[in-house]
Design a protein around this motif. Sequence first.
Motif, PDB file in Angstrom:
ATOM      1  N   PHE A 192      -0.043   2.149  11.284  1.00 18.18           N
ATOM      2  CA  PHE A 192       0.791   1.963  10.100  1.00 18.18           C
ATOM      3  C   PHE A 192       0.026   2.294   8.824  1.00 18.18           C
ATOM      4  O   PHE A 192       0.623   2.660   7.821  1.00 18.18           O
ATOM      5  N   VAL A 193      -1.294   2.100   8.847  1.00 16.76           N
ATOM      6  CA  VAL A 193      -2.137   2.388   7.683  1.00 16.76           C
ATOM      7  C   VAL A 193      -3.415   3.069   8.151  1.00 16.76           C
ATOM      8  O   VAL A 193      -3.749   3.042   9.337  1.00 16.76           O
ATOM      9  N   HIS A 194      -4.111   3.683   7.201  1.00 12.79           N
ATOM     10  CA  HIS A 194      -5.471   4.131   7.468  1.00 12.79           C
ATOM     11  C   HIS A 194      -6.355   3.625   6.328  1.00 12.79           C
ATOM     12  O   HIS A 194      -5.859   3.245   5.266  1.00 12.79           O
ATOM     13  N   CYS A 252       0.819  -1.220   0.000  1.00 17.36           N
ATOM     14  CA  CYS A 252       0.000   0.000   0.000  1.00 17.36           C
ATOM     15  C   CYS A 252       0.852   1.269   0.000  1.00 17.36           C
ATOM     16  O   CYS A 252       0.305   2.373  -0.034  1.00 17.36           O
ATOM     17  N   ARG A 253       2.175   1.133   0.067  1.00 12.09           N
ATOM     18  CA  ARG A 253       3.045   2.310   0.150  1.00 12.09           C
ATOM     19  C   ARG A 253       2.959   3.177  -1.102  1.00 12.09           C
ATOM     20  O   ARG A 253       2.771   4.374  -1.025  1.00 12.09           O
ATOM     21  N   ASP A 254       3.088   2.592  -2.278  1.00 12.51           N
ATOM     22  CA  ASP A 254       3.092   3.370  -3.515  1.00 12.51           C
ATOM     23  C   ASP A 254       1.695   3.571  -4.081  1.00 12.51           C
ATOM     24  O   ASP A 254       1.377   4.643  -4.583  1.00 12.51           O
ATOM     25  N   VAL A 255       0.901   2.536  -4.028  1.00 16.30           N
ATOM     26  CA  VAL A 255      -0.450   2.589  -4.593  1.00 16.30           C
ATOM     27  C   VAL A 255      -1.432   2.069  -3.555  1.00 16.30           C
ATOM     28  O   VAL A 255      -1.320   0.910  -3.126  1.00 16.30           O
ATOM     29  N   PRO A 256      -2.391   2.897  -3.127  1.00 19.45           N
ATOM     30  CA  PRO A 256      -3.410   2.397  -2.198  1.00 19.45           C
ATOM     31  C   PRO A 256      -4.125   1.187  -2.799  1.00 19.45           C
ATOM     32  O   PRO A 256      -4.362   1.126  -4.004  1.00 19.45           O
ATOM     33  N   GLN A 257      -4.434   0.217  -1.954  1.00 23.71           N
ATOM     34  CA  GLN A 257      -5.033  -1.036  -2.407  1.00 23.71           C
ATOM     35  C   GLN A 257      -6.351  -1.271  -1.656  1.00 23.71           C
ATOM     36  O   GLN A 257      -6.445  -0.969  -0.470  1.00 23.71           O
ATOM     37  N   SER A 258      -7.314  -1.856  -2.337  1.00 25.42           N
ATOM     38  CA  SER A 258      -8.538  -2.255  -1.652  1.00 25.42           C
ATOM     39  C   SER A 258      -8.269  -3.529  -0.858  1.00 25.42           C
ATOM     40  O   SER A 258      -7.288  -4.240  -1.116  1.00 25.42           O
ATOM     41  N   VAL A 259      -9.135  -3.815   0.082  1.00 28.67           N
ATOM     42  CA  VAL A 259      -8.999  -5.030   0.883  1.00 28.67           C
ATOM     43  C   VAL A 259      -9.044  -6.259  -0.030  1.00 28.67           C
ATOM     44  O   VAL A 259      -8.264  -7.197   0.136  1.00 28.67           O
ATOM     45  N   ALA A 260      -9.920  -6.238  -1.020  1.00 27.37           N
ATOM     46  CA  ALA A 260     -10.029  -7.363  -1.958  1.00 27.37           C
ATOM     47  C   ALA A 260      -8.739  -7.526  -2.768  1.00 27.37           C
ATOM     48  O   ALA A 260      -8.277  -8.653  -2.994  1.00 27.37           O
ATOM     49  N   GLU A 261      -8.141  -6.417  -3.210  1.00 30.49           N
ATOM     50  CA  GLU A 261      -6.889  -6.497  -3.970  1.00 30.49           C
ATOM     51  C   GLU A 261      -5.766  -7.064  -3.115  1.00 30.49           C
ATOM     52  O   GLU A 261      -4.948  -7.859  -3.594  1.00 30.49           O
ATOM     53  N   VAL A 314      -5.269  -6.032   8.505  1.00 33.58           N
ATOM     54  CA  VAL A 314      -5.402  -4.595   8.250  1.00 33.58           C
ATOM     55  C   VAL A 314      -5.906  -3.888   9.507  1.00 33.58           C
ATOM     56  O   VAL A 314      -5.427  -2.803   9.852  1.00 33.58           O
ATOM     57  N   GLY A 315      -6.832  -4.502  10.224  1.00 30.01           N
ATOM     58  CA  GLY A 315      -7.301  -3.918  11.481  1.00 30.01           C
ATOM     59  C   GLY A 315      -6.171  -3.749  12.485  1.00 30.01           C
ATOM     60  O   GLY A 315      -6.080  -2.731  13.182  1.00 30.01           O
TER      61      GLY A 315
END
Length: 131
Positions: free
Chosen positions: A103-105, A70-79, A95-96
Motif C-alpha cells: 500500500f505504501v513504500h 500519505c496520499r497527497d503529501v508524503p509524510q515522515s514516520v515522525a510526522e 507502516v511495515g
Amino acid sequence: MSADGQGRRHWFDDEAGPVVRPYAMTRGRTSSQGQHRLDLIAVVVTEPHADDPEADHMLSPEHVDIVELCRDVPQSVAELAAELDLPIGVVRVLVGDLVDADFVHVNRPVPPAELPDESILRDVINGLRAL
C-alpha cells in the motif's frame, strides 16, 4: 481510579474517551513481519494503485489513516506519529505492515557516511569556475 455509585472502581475516567492500548493496535507485535528498518525521518509514500484501502478488511483504521495521510503529501514516520497521536513504535509496525501489503513504500534518507564530502564538492565547483 474512580468509583461509581455502586462501589465498583474504574481504571479510567469519563473524560478519557475510548482507550485502546498501543499493543492492541499492533496485535502485540513490536516489529513488522518484513523487519523494515524505519528511521524517524524516513518518508512514507502511498502507492499509486492503493485506491481504496478501506476495501481491504485486513487493514485496521490506523492503517487506513496512514495510507490516506500519505496520499497527497508524503509524510515522515515522525510526522505520522504526531498526526495520529500514536507512539513511534506503533507507527513503525503499522507502516511495515503497509509496505508488506504494497500500500505504501518508504524512501529512506541517505546515511551521512554516504554523502559526498564538502571539500570534494568545493574542489569540483572551483574546477568548474576555472574552466
